[in-house]
Structures are given as structure tokens and as C-alpha cells.
Write an enzyme that holds these catalytic residues in place. Structure first.
Site, mmCIF file in Angstrom:
data_model
loop_
_atom_site.group_PDB
_atom_site.id
_atom_site.type_symbol
_atom_site.label_atom_id
_atom_site.label_comp_id
_atom_site.label_asym_id
_atom_site.label_seq_id
_atom_site.Cartn_x
_atom_site.Cartn_y
_atom_site.Cartn_z
ATOM 1 N N ASN A 223 0.848 -1.189 0.000
ATOM 2 C CA ASN A 223 0.000 0.000 0.000
ATOM 3 C C ASN A 223 0.885 1.242 0.000
ATOM 4 O OD1 ASN A 223 0.469 0.916 2.865
ATOM 5 N ND2 ASN A 223 -0.305 -1.163 3.222
ATOM 6 N N ASP A 292 -4.281 -6.442 5.366
ATOM 7 C CA ASP A 292 -5.313 -7.259 6.003
ATOM 8 C C ASP A 292 -5.352 -8.656 5.397
ATOM 9 O OD1 ASP A 292 -6.162 -5.349 7.808
ATOM 10 O OD2 ASP A 292 -7.489 -4.385 6.341
ATOM 11 N N ILE A 321 -2.386 -7.540 14.525
ATOM 12 C CA ILE A 321 -1.377 -7.393 15.587
ATOM 13 C C ILE A 321 -1.959 -6.648 16.785
ATOM 14 C CG2 ILE A 321 0.932 -6.503 16.137
ATOM 15 C CD1 ILE A 321 1.473 -6.564 13.062
HETATM 16 N N1 CTP Z 1 -3.369 -3.207 12.521
HETATM 17 C C1 CTP Z 1 -2.554 -4.229 13.001
HETATM 18 N N2 CTP Z 1 -2.515 -5.429 12.348
HETATM 19 C C2 CTP Z 1 -3.267 -5.642 11.261
HETATM 20 C C3 CTP Z 1 -4.115 -4.617 10.777
HETATM 21 C C4 CTP Z 1 -4.133 -3.401 11.430
HETATM 22 O O1 CTP Z 1 -1.844 -4.026 13.986
HETATM 23 N N3 CTP Z 1 -3.207 -6.801 10.655
HETATM 24 C C5 CTP Z 1 -3.413 -1.928 13.249
HETATM 25 C C6 CTP Z 1 -2.864 -0.746 12.478
HETATM 26 O O2 CTP Z 1 -1.475 -0.590 12.709
HETATM 27 C C7 CTP Z 1 -3.680 0.399 13.040
HETATM 28 C C8 CTP Z 1 -5.013 -0.232 13.352
HETATM 29 O O3 CTP Z 1 -4.758 -1.629 13.482
HETATM 30 O O4 CTP Z 1 -3.156 0.879 14.265
HETATM 31 C C9 CTP Z 1 -6.088 0.008 12.369
HETATM 32 O O5 CTP Z 1 -5.791 -0.541 11.152
HETATM 33 P P1 CTP Z 1 -6.859 -0.538 9.942
HETATM 34 O O6 CTP Z 1 -6.235 -1.257 8.799
HETATM 35 O O7 CTP Z 1 -7.369 0.805 9.711
HETATM 36 O O8 CTP Z 1 -8.009 -1.370 10.587
HETATM 37 P P2 CTP Z 1 -8.657 -2.673 10.178
HETATM 38 O O9 CTP Z 1 -8.954 -3.394 11.431
HETATM 39 O O10 CTP Z 1 -7.803 -3.387 9.180
HETATM 40 O O11 CTP Z 1 -10.014 -2.203 9.553
HETATM 41 P P3 CTP Z 1 -10.432 -1.788 8.057
HETATM 42 O O12 CTP Z 1 -9.226 -2.020 7.163
HETATM 43 O O13 CTP Z 1 -11.573 -2.643 7.773
HETATM 44 O O14 CTP Z 1 -10.804 -0.335 8.162
#
Ligand code: CTP
Length: 409
Positions: A223, A292, A321
Site C-alpha cells: 500500500n 489485512d 497485531i
Molecule cells: N493493525 C494491526 N494489524 C493488522 C491490521 C491493522 O496491527 N493486521 C493496526 C494498524 O497498525 C492500526 C489499526 O490496526 O493501528 C487500524 O488498522 P486498519 O487497517 O485501519 O483497521 P482494520 O482493522 O484493518 O479495519 P479496516 O481495514 O476494515 O478499516
């Protein structure tokens, strides 16, 4: 009365030593007043002058006011082991006032062919510049480009003011008053001292940047996260006295000084690096844009193009995480970031609840991803707290203050 107000604002932390650099501008005569104000406030001032500056004001004047030798040449004092670099060692700040257009240009290039330039390059403390020049020189695109670059390099610019100029013209380019410069530097040093203790004794673990999920040995899913916000936060946390470990996805940003960096590529590697270190952390800040989904089965060999065939990739979810840490390390103060494209506060709050976080920082995805500034909303148990738009390094310091305040409750 006015005098009283001015002198109150010059209060600096005890044992402050600064280097005052003077370059060749008619405003050099104002440096004498700056030295007087600082000395009166108990600040030790080492004056360094360029050759041109000596044509505008005598080193003897500054020596008398500062009560210390004035430095004008690179090799001066070499015999008594006062090497050129040691002058900046232990100095809390270098203040170049007045700073000519030529000095700004040379600093942008990182030149090291006179004493003042060497000190600016080999400094430990902050660098302040107070430009002074003719209005056309100031507004010239070259000067404006240089100033923008200096700011990006972390140099603090003070002024210039608008008004009557020494050349007889009127406009922007006049050096700020000695009182204003002394007050601005003192405020910064006082703020720096308090800030420098905010996270003393705390261990901070952060993630930053994107992750890269291999499709085959040469291709992958990633990304556009630049890592700037996470790196700025790591730097601010280190400046606030914390022991900082930064788990960084693939970005080419330089490691902030005092920060231990662990480079990872995929979400799984990032998770492994975090879980291996979380026991030693007091604070975790998840800034990384973690993928994700990752390939269920990355190819061992490079995929070949099959003409006119569509290609289907099978993805499996990665480990979250941040959410996982709620179970593994509930005692760690966990901070999340959320980049949302709409209903930022509501979506952010839902994410905060879902990931069980005391603090989440939400912003617009379109705004945050590669920019140098950002506008965020803090979400905690007491509701939503919007912050104004600001530069990412300033925002990082502000967020460190917000985290420190919540921890001390
Ligand atoms: N995060 C993480 N591990 C992942 C995905 C996200 O630690 N596999 C953490 C990111 O570092 C950030 C927070 O979660 O602090 C939010 O990440 P985001 O990608 O916005 O949230 P998602 O839960 O993936 O939700 P969505 O993509 O559906 O908005």
C-alpha cells in the site's frame, strides 16, 4: 513595564549554553543586544562570526558582552584542543542571527568550508535561523526553496519581519527584534526540557510503514503508506526520553537518532517482531498500514503470463497485531491508528472498541497516506478530541504529550 515583560520571557533552563552565529548582514549589530539579553538571563553564549560578519560588527564588542572568546576562524584554538566541532558539543542550540541568503543556501547544501557551517553540520542541539535580507532576495524562489528545505530538515526559522529595510526599501526581510529571537529560543528550550522527560523510563514499541505480501519472488501486494507518521512518532518518543524500538515495513526513511529499528517485510514478520518484543514494552503504538490479506500460497517461481487468461489470487486474512495484543499484553498501553474514508469519528470509535484500545487516532485515509501534515481526532473513553491540522513532526510531539498525560493518570 515593557522591559520587564521582555526580560521575563528570556528565562531559559539552567546551565544553558548556546552558539550564536553571526553572518554578514547590516542586522549584525543587533546581535550585541541578543548577547546582552542572554547573558543577563544566565545563558552562556559562544559567538561564532563569519568573515563578512566581522565587517559589520567588531568581534571585540561581542567578546566584551559575552565574556568569552569569539570564534572567527576554522583553526582558531586548535592548539589548545578546542577543535571546531567541540564548540557545538553540549550546546543546546545554535542560533544564526542574522542569517543571510547565502548562509541559508550553504546550509541547505550541507557545506563545511567555514567554522559556522561546520558547527551547523556537526551539531547536537536545535538549529535556529533568523533571516535578514533585502525583500527581493527573501521572496526569490531560490531563497524560498532553500527555506522550505531547511524546515524539512528540522531547522527552525524565526521571521523575518516586514517593515523598513536597511537598503531603504520596505517589505519582508527584516530580522526579528533581538527580544523576539531571544524569547522564541528560550521558549523552545524550556519546552524541550519538559518534553525531554515526558516518557523517561518508558519503553515504546511502534510499527510503521506498509507491509509487502509476496505474490511470487518479484511481485507483491502493498500500500502507499510512507511511514512518515510512525517515524516521526518514534523520533518524538525518543526525544521524550523513552527507549524506542521501531518495527518498520519496507520504507527508505532514515532511522531517527536513538531509535532501535527492526526491518520487516510481511504482516506475519511484523507480527513476529512485535510479539517477540512486547514483554519489554510499556507502550505499543500501531502506526503501520498492515495488510489485512496475504497470499494463501505465494509462488516459489516467477509467475508467467498466460495470454488472455484472467489470474485469480487467493488471499487469506493476516493476523491483527493490535487486536491480538489486547489478549497477549493487556497491561501495555495500546494506541491504534485508523485511516477512514468516511464517518471518521464513528468508524474510528467502532474500531477502538473492537480492538479494545484506550486510545485511537483517527484520520481521513485520503489525507494521511503520503502527506507531510495531518489532521486527526483522538478517541478515548471520554469521547472525541479533534486536533488542528499540523506538520507530522509537530503532531508526533503532541501525540506523545497526549499519551504521556493518559499514562500518568
Ligand atoms: N493493525 C494491526 N494489524 C493488522 C491490521 C491493522 O496491527 N493486521 C493496526 C494498524 O497498525 C492500526 C489499526 O490496526 O493501528 C487500524 O488498522 P486498519 O487497517 O485501519 O483497521 P482494520 O482493522 O484493518 O479495519 P479496516 O481495514 O476494515 O478499516
Amino acid at each position: 513595564m515593557e522591559k520587564h515583560i521582555v526580560e521575563n520571557t528570556t528565562a531559559s533552563p539552567p546551565d544553558t549554553r548556546i552558539v550564536l552565529g553571526i553572518t554578514g548582514s547590516i542586522a549584525a549589530y543587533k546581535a550585541a543586544e541578543m548577547v546582552r539579553l542572554w547573558v543577563k538571563a544566565g545563558v552562556t553564549v559562544d559567538v561564532v562570526m563569519t568573515e563578512a560578519a566581522c565587517r559589520f560588527i567588531s568581534p571585540l564588542t561581542l567578546q566584551a558582552l559575552s565574556g568569552r572568546p569569539v570564534w572567527t576562524e576554522m583553526w582558531q584554538g586548535a592548539q589548545d584542543r578546542m577543535s571546531h566541532i567541540s564548540l557545538s558539543r553540549g550546546a543546546q542550540a545554535i542560533v544564526v542571527a542574522p542569517a543571510t541568503a547565502d548562509f541559508l543556501a550553504r546550509t541547505v547544501q550541507g557545506r563545511a568550508d567555514d567554522l559556522l557551517s561546520v558547527l551547523c553540520l556537526a551539531r547536537e542541539g536545535s538549529l535556529f535561523v533568523a533571516p535578514a535580507m533585502n525583500r527581493q532576495m527573501w521572496t526569490h524562489p531560490a531563497t524560498q526553496r532553500n527555506v522550505a528545505q531547511l524546515r524539512a530538515d528540522g531547522v527552525i526559522t524565526l521571521g523575518p519581519d516586514a517593515g523598513e529595510l536597511a537598503c531603504g526599501e520596505t517589505g519582508e526581510g527584516r530580522m526579528l527584534s533581538p527580544e523576539a529571537i531571544v524569547a522564541a529560543v528560550s521558549a523552545h528550550l524550556v519546552e524541550g526540557k519538559t518534553f525531554g522527560r515526558l516518557l523517561a523510563g518508558r519503553r515504546v514499541l511502534l510499527t510503521a510503514g506498509p507491509t509487502f505480501e509476496a505474490i511470487d519472488p518479484v511481485r507483491g501486494l502493498t500500500n502507499r503508506s510512507s511511514g512518515k507518521m510512525g517515524f516521526a512518532l518514534a523520533q518524538a518518543a525518543a526525544q521524550a526520553g523513552a527507549e524506542v524500538t521501531l518495527v518498520a515495513g519496507p520504507v527508505t526513511l532514515p532511522t531517527p537518532s536513538g531509535v532501535t529499528r527492526v526491518n520487516v517485510v510481511s504482516a506475519q514478520e511484523m507480527a513476529n517482531a512485535v510479539f517477540a518484543r512486547i514483554d519489554r514494552a510499556d507502550i505499543f503504538i500501531g502506526v503501520a498500514a498492515v495488510a489485512d490479506y496475504a497470499l494463501a500460497a505465494p509462488a516459489d517461481q516467477k509467475l508467467k503470463k498466460e495470454t488472455n487468461e484472467t489470474l485469480t489470487l487467493t488471499l487469506r486474512p493476516t493476523i491483527d497485531i493490535l487486536a491480538e495484543l489486547a489478549q497477549r499484553a493487556p497491561r501495555v498501553f495500546r494506541v491504534g491508528f485508523a485511516a477512514e474514508s468516511q464517518n471518521i469519528a464513528a468508524q474510528g470509535e467502532a474500531k477502538r472498541q473492537r480492538k479494545n484500545l484506550p486510545l485511537l487516532i483517527a484520520n481521513r485515509a485520503q489525507d494521511a497516506i503520503n502527506a507531510d501534515d495531518n489532521e486527526v481526532i483522538l478517541l478515548d473513553d471520554n469521547g472525541a478530541h479533534p486536533l488542528p491540522r499540523m506538520d507530522k513532526s509537530l503532531l508526533a510531539r503532541r501525540l506523545v504529550e497526549e499519551i504521556a498525560r493518559r499514562l500518568s493518570r
